[in-house]
Enzyme design. Sequence first.
Site, PDB file in Angstrom:
ATOM      1  N   ASP A   8      44.815  77.589 -68.594  1.00 35.99           N
ATOM      2  CA  ASP A   8      44.881  79.009 -68.952  1.00 35.99           C
ATOM      3  C   ASP A   8      45.861  79.843 -68.361  1.00 35.99           C
ATOM      4  OD1 ASP A   8      44.333  79.300 -66.313  1.00 35.99           O
ATOM      5  OD2 ASP A   8      42.367  80.102 -66.457  1.00 35.99           O
ATOM      6  N   CYS A  65      43.786  75.512 -64.367  1.00 38.02           N
ATOM      7  CA  CYS A  65      43.666  76.866 -64.382  1.00 38.02           C
ATOM      8  C   CYS A  65      43.882  77.313 -62.960  1.00 38.02           C
ATOM      9  CB  CYS A  65      41.947  77.225 -64.726  1.00 38.02           C
ATOM     10  SG  CYS A  65      40.796  76.407 -63.472  1.00 38.02           S
ATOM     11  N   THR A  67      41.961  77.804 -60.161  1.00 37.68           N
ATOM     12  CA  THR A  67      41.521  76.590 -59.083  1.00 37.68           C
ATOM     13  C   THR A  67      41.241  75.301 -59.680  1.00 37.68           C
ATOM     14  OG1 THR A  67      39.364  77.317 -59.766  1.00 37.68           O
ATOM     15  CG2 THR A  67      40.177  78.445 -58.188  1.00 37.68           C
ATOM     16  N   HIS A  98      36.596  54.729 -60.318  1.00 36.32           N
ATOM     17  CA  HIS A  98      35.107  54.385 -59.861  1.00 36.32           C
ATOM     18  C   HIS A  98      34.406  55.377 -60.964  1.00 36.32           C
ATOM     19  CE1 HIS A  98      35.043  53.541 -55.553  1.00 36.32           C
ATOM     20  NE2 HIS A  98      36.046  52.617 -56.133  1.00 36.32           N
ATOM     21  N   HIS A 134      30.124  50.238 -60.796  1.00 40.21           N
ATOM     22  CA  HIS A 134      30.630  51.169 -61.436  1.00 40.21           C
ATOM     23  C   HIS A 134      30.247  51.312 -62.706  1.00 40.21           C
ATOM     24  CE1 HIS A 134      33.295  51.419 -57.894  1.00 40.21           C
ATOM     25  NE2 HIS A 134      33.942  50.186 -58.244  1.00 40.21           N
TER      26      HIS A 134
HETATM   27  C1  RB5 Z   1      41.396  83.071 -63.577  1.00 38.41           C
HETATM   28  O1  RB5 Z   1      41.558  84.185 -63.025  1.00 38.41           O
HETATM   29  C2  RB5 Z   1      40.554  82.044 -62.905  1.00 38.41           C
HETATM   30  O2  RB5 Z   1      39.264  82.723 -62.855  1.00 38.41           O
HETATM   31  C3  RB5 Z   1      40.534  80.935 -63.763  1.00 38.41           C
HETATM   32  O3  RB5 Z   1      41.951  80.474 -63.871  1.00 38.41           O
HETATM   33  C4  RB5 Z   1      40.013  79.739 -62.855  1.00 38.41           C
HETATM   34  O4  RB5 Z   1      40.524  79.716 -61.630  1.00 38.41           O
HETATM   35  C5  RB5 Z   1      38.395  79.575 -62.875  1.00 38.41           C
HETATM   36  O5  RB5 Z   1      37.927  78.797 -62.464  1.00 38.41           O
END
Ligand code: RB5
Length: 148
Positions: A8, A65, A67, A98, A134
């Site tokens: 994203d 993204c 996080t 695994h 596994h």
């Molecule tokens: C975008 O601001 C952020 O929320 C997205 O990239 C992500 O980290 C969501 O989990």
Amino acid sequence: MKIVIGCDHAGFGIKSAVISHVLEKGYEVVDVGTNSNASCHYPVIATAACEKILNGECELGILICGTGIGMSIAANKHKGIRAACCSDTFSARLTREHNDANMLCFGERVVGAGLALDLVDAFLDAEYLNNGNHVTRVAMLSEIEKNN
Ligand code: RB5
């Protein structure tokens, strides 16, 4: 082998470095966007990437993204996708070995470009240990998908 890669807006800053790295390792890449810093919705990109794996076009995927968490939650909603959000190379390797993970997720806001490429190496260089417990446990994951 083809690898699908998506991000994203919050992962766009390192996507091109990840793509170049994966190409240098000898894989083909399918890029499902996004292609700018403009705000977009990670579930849309995650779904596009998962479809490439589920229709057999790509074997593994990488989603980025902010996080890595939103991408991994969205990807894991798709039956047949086993996505792991990783920020250490041990987990990135072990989730292939695994869990037979087929999608690596990480966050640009969590890992730098250097660690991101190490995570990619750990994930892509590892192989599923296709034996014993596994196999039993990955089959149990599929059973959970089937029943819920
Ligand atoms: C975008 O601001 C952020 O929320 C997205 O990239 C992500 O980290 C969501 O989990």
